[in-house]
Design a protein around this motif. Structure first.
Motif, PDB file in Angstrom:
ATOM      1  N   CYS A 117       3.357  -0.861   3.984  1.00  0.00           N
ATOM      2  CA  CYS A 117       3.392   0.325   3.485  1.00  0.00           C
ATOM      3  C   CYS A 117       4.419   1.159   3.089  1.00  0.00           C
TER       4      CYS A 117
ATOM      5  N   VAL B 178       1.566   5.105   0.678  1.00  0.00           N
ATOM      6  CA  VAL B 178       0.961   5.960   1.716  1.00  0.00           C
ATOM      7  C   VAL B 178       1.703   7.360   1.598  1.00  0.00           C
TER       8      VAL B 178
ATOM      9  N   ALA C 104      -0.481  -2.058  10.422  1.00  0.00           N
ATOM     10  CA  ALA C 104       0.497  -2.420   9.401  1.00  0.00           C
ATOM     11  C   ALA C 104       1.462  -3.531   9.822  1.00  0.00           C
TER      12      ALA C 104
ATOM     13  N   THR D 219       0.866  -1.174   0.032  1.00  0.00           N
ATOM     14  CA  THR D 219      -0.073   0.080   0.152  1.00  0.00           C
ATOM     15  C   THR D 219       0.834   1.368   0.047  1.00  0.00           C
TER      16      THR D 219
ATOM     17  N   LEU E 214       0.817   4.334  11.258  1.00  0.00           N
ATOM     18  CA  LEU E 214       0.452   3.114  10.298  1.00  0.00           C
ATOM     19  C   LEU E 214       0.495   1.827  11.263  1.00  0.00           C
TER      20      LEU E 214
ATOM     21  N   VAL F   2      -4.570  -0.105   5.923  1.00  0.00           N
ATOM     22  CA  VAL F   2      -3.311  -0.538   5.984  1.00  0.00           C
ATOM     23  C   VAL F   2      -3.158  -1.815   6.830  1.00  0.00           C
TER      24      VAL F   2
ATOM     25  N   VAL G  87       6.467  -1.061   7.590  1.00  0.00           N
ATOM     26  CA  VAL G  87       6.643   0.085   6.984  1.00  0.00           C
ATOM     27  C   VAL G  87       8.082   0.529   6.271  1.00  0.00           C
TER      28      VAL G  87
ATOM     29  N   ARG H 286      -0.755  -4.753   5.994  1.00  0.00           N
ATOM     30  CA  ARG H 286      -0.173  -4.370   4.610  1.00  0.00           C
ATOM     31  C   ARG H 286       1.221  -3.870   4.758  1.00  0.00           C
TER      32      ARG H 286
ATOM     33  N   ALA I  51      -3.213   5.164   0.571  1.00  0.00           N
ATOM     34  CA  ALA I  51      -3.696   5.582   1.931  1.00  0.00           C
ATOM     35  C   ALA I  51      -3.046   6.894   2.264  1.00  0.00           C
TER      36      ALA I  51
END
Length: 323
Positions: free
Chosen positions: A224, A174, A249, A172, A244, A219, A252, A222, A196
């Motif tokens: 991110c 962001v 999430a 995703t 997140l 999220v 990240v 996911r 997002a």
């Protein structure tokens, strides 16, 4: 292997002292060397510049990234431009991978300057005919300069690197704030990933002070990819990453073009839950971070390609379309 340009037509590359390694990478890509330059500071801080070969009738490219101490290196670039103009250079192109003062592109309150426009005016007054830069903070800065501006993007290099490391089905993209949504959209188009947004509120009275409110978009579970043009003190990006993770999430990764990394940035990056920060070499601070989480990719080949197209009267737009 780098293509070699025919330099009988006198294309000359010059580097300031801010980030000479980047300039050398560009020169290698073009199969040439930087023009020898004598540069030093007087006791009171004034800068002296002299080029050690003739520049008469040459197309000159002055490479200087605006890193800390930013005012010194901007002044040095202005002096280099002036020296070239007075030495009868045919054309002068400013190559500023990171364009200083780009965040001061508009007035938020009364009695504030528009410093990004002021810098463009200074470059024009010094004698610059053209600017090559990478990932400006806002696109409108292109209109501040009276001549051509070739605005390059690091997205293809960053996105392809991250795509090779991750499962694209779980990605995703962001945006850390509303201002980066357009850039995030480009990432979504390239990687086929959903979008997002982290909604934040900045304290208008305190620089770099941000409180994150909510995440707009799914999220949960996911990977991110937080995308931004720069990481300065890392406060915004680390706070966004924390939001997140609080929203479920799985991981990240931060992708940003310019690693300014001022003040507490390295400590914040080290202590954050972000698994990796992917930056480019537009600034020397990214490589100097010495942090295991940091990956630095070179954008010198893209800048070198743009310089070649300018020198050979080719199309920089076509180059961007290829990316």
């Amino acid at each position: 292997m780098a293509n070699t340009v025919n330099f009988d037509a006198k294309m000359l590359l010059f580097s300031g002292r801010a980030h000479p390694e980047f300039a050398e990478r560009i020169a290698r890509e073009l199969g040439t060397e930087l023009v020898p330059t004598k540069a030093y500071d007087f006791a009171n801080g004034e800068i002296y510049i002299r080029f050690e070969e003739s520049v008469r009738g040459a197309d000159c490219f002055v490479i200087q990234s605006h890193t800390a101490p930013i005012n010194k290196w901007i002044m040095e670039q202005l002096i280099m431009i002036d020296a070239l103009k007075r030495a009868s250079a045919r054309s002068i192109t400013v190559v500023a991978p990171f364009y200083g003062y780009a965040r001061q592109d508009k007035k938020h309150k009364g009695r504030e300057p528009i410093s990004a426009r002021l810098l463009a005016d200074l470059l024009t007054a010094a004698g610059a005919d053209r600017i090559v830069t990478v990932d400006l903070h806002t696109d409108q800065i292109v209109g501040f300069f009276g001549g051509p501006v070739d605005h390059l993007f690091a997205l293809p290099i960053l996105a392809d690197h991250i795509s090779a490391l991750t499962d694209r089905a779980k990605l995703t993209i962001v945006s850390p704030d509303a201002g980066r949504v357009r850039v995030a959209d480009r990432w979504c188009d390239r990687l086929g990933a959903p979008l997002a947004i982290v909604h934040k509120k900045r304290d208008k009275e305190i620089a770099n002070q941000v409180s994150v409110h909510e995440v707009v978009g799914d999220v949960q579970g996911r990977v991110c990819i937080l995308v931004d043009d720069m990481v300065d003190t890392a406060g915004t990006i680390c706070a966004a990453a924390e939001a997140l993770f609080e929203n479920g999430a799985e991981d990240v990764i931060v992708a940003a073009t310019h690693g300014i990394l001022s003040g507490p940035a390295i400590g914040r990056m080290k202590n954050s839950k972000v698994s990796r920060f992917v930056l480019t070499d537009t600034l020397p601070t990214a490589a100097e971070a010495g942090e295991d989480k940091v990956t630095v990719l070179s954008i010198a080949p893209v800048v070198a390609h743009a310089i070649r197209e300018i020198f050979e009267d080719g199309s920089v737009t076509a180059l961007l379309d290829e990316l």
